[in-house]
Design a protein around this motif. Structure first.
Motif, PDB file in Angstrom:
ATOM      1  N   GLY A   1      -9.334   1.258  -6.179  1.00  2.86           N
ATOM      2  CA  GLY A   1     -10.273   0.480  -6.977  1.00  2.86           C
ATOM      3  C   GLY A   1     -10.143  -1.015  -6.808  1.00  2.86           C
ATOM      4  O   GLY A   1     -11.004  -1.773  -7.262  1.00  2.86           O
ATOM      5  N   VAL A   2      -9.071  -1.464  -6.161  1.00  8.21           N
ATOM      6  CA  VAL A   2      -8.940  -2.899  -5.888  1.00  8.21           C
ATOM      7  C   VAL A   2     -10.023  -3.309  -4.906  1.00  8.21           C
ATOM      8  O   VAL A   2     -10.193  -2.694  -3.852  1.00  8.21           O
ATOM      9  CB  VAL A   2      -7.545  -3.233  -5.323  1.00  8.21           C
ATOM     10  CG1 VAL A   2      -7.495  -4.663  -4.822  1.00  8.21           C
ATOM     11  CG2 VAL A   2      -6.483  -3.013  -6.391  1.00  8.21           C
TER      12      VAL A   2
ATOM     13  N   TYR B   1       0.837  -1.197   0.000  1.00 10.66           N
ATOM     14  CA  TYR B   1       0.000   0.000   0.000  1.00 10.66           C
ATOM     15  C   TYR B   1       0.873   1.249   0.000  1.00 10.66           C
ATOM     16  O   TYR B   1       2.070   1.194   0.267  1.00 10.66           O
ATOM     17  CB  TYR B   1      -0.888   0.026   1.251  1.00 10.66           C
ATOM     18  CG  TYR B   1      -1.962  -1.027   1.297  1.00 10.66           C
ATOM     19  CD1 TYR B   1      -3.197  -0.805   0.700  1.00 10.66           C
ATOM     20  CD2 TYR B   1      -1.757  -2.237   1.954  1.00 10.66           C
ATOM     21  CE1 TYR B   1      -4.197  -1.768   0.747  1.00 10.66           C
ATOM     22  CE2 TYR B   1      -2.751  -3.199   2.008  1.00 10.66           C
ATOM     23  CZ  TYR B   1      -3.969  -2.963   1.398  1.00 10.66           C
ATOM     24  OH  TYR B   1      -4.957  -3.922   1.450  1.00 10.66           O
ATOM     25  N   HIS B   2       0.240   2.372  -0.287  1.00  6.33           N
ATOM     26  CA  HIS B   2       0.901   3.668  -0.188  1.00  6.33           C
ATOM     27  C   HIS B   2       0.079   4.566   0.745  1.00  6.33           C
ATOM     28  O   HIS B   2       0.115   4.375   1.948  1.00  6.33           O
ATOM     29  CB  HIS B   2       1.094   4.278  -1.579  1.00  6.33           C
ATOM     30  CG  HIS B   2       2.115   3.565  -2.401  1.00  6.33           C
ATOM     31  ND1 HIS B   2       1.857   2.380  -3.055  1.00  6.33           N
ATOM     32  CD2 HIS B   2       3.418   3.855  -2.666  1.00  6.33           C
ATOM     33  CE1 HIS B   2       2.944   1.963  -3.687  1.00  6.33           C
ATOM     34  NE2 HIS B   2       3.906   2.846  -3.465  1.00  6.33           N
ATOM     35  N   GLU B   3      -0.677   5.499   0.188  1.00  2.31           N
ATOM     36  CA  GLU B   3      -1.446   6.423   1.027  1.00  2.31           C
ATOM     37  C   GLU B   3      -2.858   5.909   1.274  1.00  2.31           C
ATOM     38  O   GLU B   3      -3.480   5.291   0.399  1.00  2.31           O
ATOM     39  CB  GLU B   3      -1.519   7.806   0.375  1.00  2.31           C
ATOM     40  CG  GLU B   3      -0.178   8.395  -0.004  1.00  2.31           C
ATOM     41  CD  GLU B   3       0.796   8.417   1.146  1.00  2.31           C
ATOM     42  OE1 GLU B   3       0.387   8.719   2.286  1.00  2.31           O
ATOM     43  OE2 GLU B   3       1.980   8.130   0.909  1.00  2.31           O
ATOM     44  N   VAL B   4      -3.369   6.188   2.477  1.00  4.66           N
ATOM     45  CA  VAL B   4      -4.755   5.893   2.828  1.00  4.66           C
ATOM     46  C   VAL B   4      -5.351   7.185   3.385  1.00  4.66           C
ATOM     47  O   VAL B   4      -5.117   7.549   4.543  1.00  4.66           O
ATOM     48  CB  VAL B   4      -4.847   4.760   3.877  1.00  4.66           C
ATOM     49  CG1 VAL B   4      -6.312   4.523   4.245  1.00  4.66           C
ATOM     50  CG2 VAL B   4      -4.208   3.478   3.341  1.00  4.66           C
ATOM     51  N   THR B   5      -6.091   7.891   2.565  1.00  2.12           N
ATOM     52  CA  THR B   5      -6.615   9.189   2.976  1.00  2.12           C
ATOM     53  C   THR B   5      -7.772   9.604   2.079  1.00  2.12           C
ATOM     54  O   THR B   5      -7.826   9.210   0.903  1.00  2.12           O
ATOM     55  CB  THR B   5      -5.517  10.270   2.916  1.00  2.12           C
ATOM     56  OG1 THR B   5      -6.079  11.533   3.281  1.00  2.12           O
ATOM     57  CG2 THR B   5      -4.904  10.375   1.535  1.00  2.12           C
TER      58      THR B   5
ATOM     59  N   PRO C   1      -3.098   7.091  -8.418  1.00  2.00           N
ATOM     60  CA  PRO C   1      -3.621   5.722  -8.528  1.00  2.00           C
ATOM     61  C   PRO C   1      -3.334   4.841  -7.319  1.00  2.00           C
ATOM     62  O   PRO C   1      -3.963   3.786  -7.166  1.00  2.00           O
ATOM     63  CB  PRO C   1      -2.908   5.181  -9.780  1.00  2.00           C
ATOM     64  CG  PRO C   1      -2.454   6.375 -10.530  1.00  2.00           C
ATOM     65  CD  PRO C   1      -2.147   7.402  -9.489  1.00  2.00           C
ATOM     66  N   TYR C   2      -2.394   5.249  -6.482  1.00  2.00           N
ATOM     67  CA  TYR C   2      -1.995   4.429  -5.334  1.00  2.00           C
ATOM     68  C   TYR C   2      -2.604   4.927  -4.021  1.00  2.00           C
ATOM     69  O   TYR C   2      -2.218   4.452  -2.946  1.00  2.00           O
ATOM     70  CB  TYR C   2      -0.466   4.409  -5.215  1.00  2.00           C
ATOM     71  CG  TYR C   2       0.212   3.913  -6.457  1.00  2.00           C
ATOM     72  CD1 TYR C   2       0.341   2.553  -6.715  1.00  2.00           C
ATOM     73  CD2 TYR C   2       0.712   4.804  -7.400  1.00  2.00           C
ATOM     74  CE1 TYR C   2       0.947   2.093  -7.874  1.00  2.00           C
ATOM     75  CE2 TYR C   2       1.321   4.359  -8.565  1.00  2.00           C
ATOM     76  CZ  TYR C   2       1.431   3.002  -8.792  1.00  2.00           C
ATOM     77  OH  TYR C   2       2.029   2.561  -9.945  1.00  2.00           O
TER      78      TYR C   2
ATOM     79  N   GLN D   1       2.880  14.749  -3.871  1.00  2.00           N
ATOM     80  CA  GLN D   1       1.881  15.607  -4.511  1.00  2.00           C
ATOM     81  C   GLN D   1       2.207  15.665  -6.009  1.00  2.00           C
ATOM     82  O   GLN D   1       2.685  16.656  -6.538  1.00  2.00           O
ATOM     83  CB  GLN D   1       1.901  16.990  -3.874  1.00  2.00           C
ATOM     84  CG  GLN D   1       1.601  16.985  -2.392  1.00  2.00           C
ATOM     85  CD  GLN D   1       0.221  16.408  -2.079  1.00  2.00           C
ATOM     86  OE1 GLN D   1      -0.813  16.984  -2.460  1.00  2.00           O
ATOM     87  NE2 GLN D   1       0.186  15.267  -1.400  1.00  2.00           N
ATOM     88  N   ARG D   2       1.942  14.566  -6.677  1.00  3.49           N
ATOM     89  CA  ARG D   2       2.235  14.474  -8.101  1.00  3.49           C
ATOM     90  C   ARG D   2       1.272  13.499  -8.753  1.00  3.49           C
ATOM     91  O   ARG D   2       0.692  12.638  -8.071  1.00  3.49           O
ATOM     92  CB  ARG D   2       3.680  14.043  -8.305  1.00  3.49           C
ATOM     93  CG  ARG D   2       4.075  12.734  -7.656  1.00  3.49           C
ATOM     94  CD  ARG D   2       5.591  12.663  -7.543  1.00  3.49           C
ATOM     95  NE  ARG D   2       6.090  11.314  -7.333  1.00  3.49           N
ATOM     96  CZ  ARG D   2       7.371  11.013  -7.162  1.00  3.49           C
ATOM     97  NH1 ARG D   2       8.275  11.982  -7.161  1.00  3.49           N
ATOM     98  NH2 ARG D   2       7.775   9.772  -6.985  1.00  3.49           N
ATOM     99  N   PRO D   3       1.076  13.600 -10.082  1.00  3.92           N
ATOM    100  CA  PRO D   3       0.068  12.765 -10.751  1.00  3.92           C
ATOM    101  C   PRO D   3       0.252  11.275 -10.533  1.00  3.92           C
ATOM    102  O   PRO D   3      -0.725  10.536 -10.406  1.00  3.92           O
ATOM    103  CB  PRO D   3       0.253  13.137 -12.229  1.00  3.92           C
ATOM    104  CG  PRO D   3       0.861  14.487 -12.224  1.00  3.92           C
ATOM    105  CD  PRO D   3       1.724  14.555 -10.998  1.00  3.92           C
ATOM    106  N   GLY D   4       1.498  10.825 -10.500  1.00  2.00           N
ATOM    107  CA  GLY D   4       1.750   9.393 -10.372  1.00  2.00           C
ATOM    108  C   GLY D   4       1.319   8.793  -9.051  1.00  2.00           C
ATOM    109  O   GLY D   4       1.202   7.572  -8.936  1.00  2.00           O
TER     110      GLY D   4
END
Length: 266
Positions: free
Chosen positions: A217-218, A13-17, A32-33, A26-29
């Motif tokens: 979305g998972v 995982y990455h961010e949960v918020t 999705p995560y 703070q970037r487009p990439g």
């Protein structure tokens, strides 16, 4: 009786918020995560309904003999500020996880503070390095710079926690044999990749462990399948197709990475 390698379901995982502006890159990439709190809660419920419960890699016997052993590991990359919310949710279930920190970002508005790192460790989680500056194509670095990224980050975390830093995850996900070997040369015992492989591999003195990348979305049903060791072959195929495309067109991939990792203004 011969050695039978354990199987490990590593979830990344990455961010949960609910407010992506409050945590992490703070970037487009990064978008999705980023999972919402509701979506993450559904994932935790799915895990709770399975026979697998999260463990720590440092507590596993990766040289286990005989009967096949299966384990579930939760990991969180980058060290965004939302890691503190994640830790609160895990504490409700008495679960432990692995948090991998980009140490050059410590103290920034959307990332963890040094005191947060100590809080995570005191709660029993593994705190490891996600490199110092998070080069987005890590495998493109000269070997000596890879080593510097690991060693500088390790030194910062060890100074904060007063103990050895033994675990890491590869920034950007792109690996090579040199990337894997660089972790061992920097004294790391465990290295997590973005390859959806369930069997750990010992390279030198370092255990290399795979993970599946979980994007927004998972579904909870997918999580239930993954922790039951279903769907990993499909994830491996999709990953290989992506890796093939990146290696086939390296200049285009580098340009794509530059666009996706351009920081938004605050």
């Amino acid at each position: 009786m011969g050695t039978i390698a354990p199987e490990i379901a590593g979830l990344m995982y990455h961010e949960v918020t609910d407010d992506p502006r409050s945590s992490g890159f703070q970037r487009p990439g990064a978008t999705p995560y980023t999972l919402t709190r509701t979506a993450f809660g559904r994932h935790l419920d799915a895990i709770a309904g399975s026979p697998m419960k999260p463990e720590l890699v440092s507590a596993l016997d990766l040289n286990a003999n005989g009967k096949r052993h299966r384990h579930l590991l939760l990991t969180f990359d980058d060290g965004g500020a939302s890691a503190m919310y994640v830790a609160e949710e895990l504490a409700k279930r008495d679960w432990k996880a692995h948090f991998f920190i980009i140490t050059s970002r410590l103290g920034e508005r959307t990332f963890l503070k040094p005191a947060d790192i100590r809080t995570l460790r005191s709660a029993g989680h593994v705190v490891g390095t996600h490199s110092h500056t998070h080069p987005d194509i890590f495998r493109a670095l000269p070997r000596e710079l890879m080593a510097t990224e690991w060693r500088v980050s390790r030194a910062i975390l060890e100074a904060l926690l007063g103990e050895p830093c033994v675990a890491a995850s590869v920034p950007g996900g792109d690996i090579s044999r040199v990337v894997l070997e660089s972790a061992g040369e920097a004294g790391l015992r465990y290295l997590f990749t973005s390859e959806p492989l369930v069997t750990p591999e010992l390279i030198g003195d370092t255990w290399v462990l795979g993970r599946v990348i979980l994007k927004a979305g998972v579904s909870a049903a997918t999580i239930r399948a993954l922790v039951s060791f279903r769907g990993w072959q499909r994830a491996q195929l999709l990953r290989r197709l992506g890796v093939f495309a990146r290696t086939l067109f390296p200049p285009l991939y580098a340009q794509y990475v530059r666009l996706r990792t351009r920081e938004r203004s605050s």
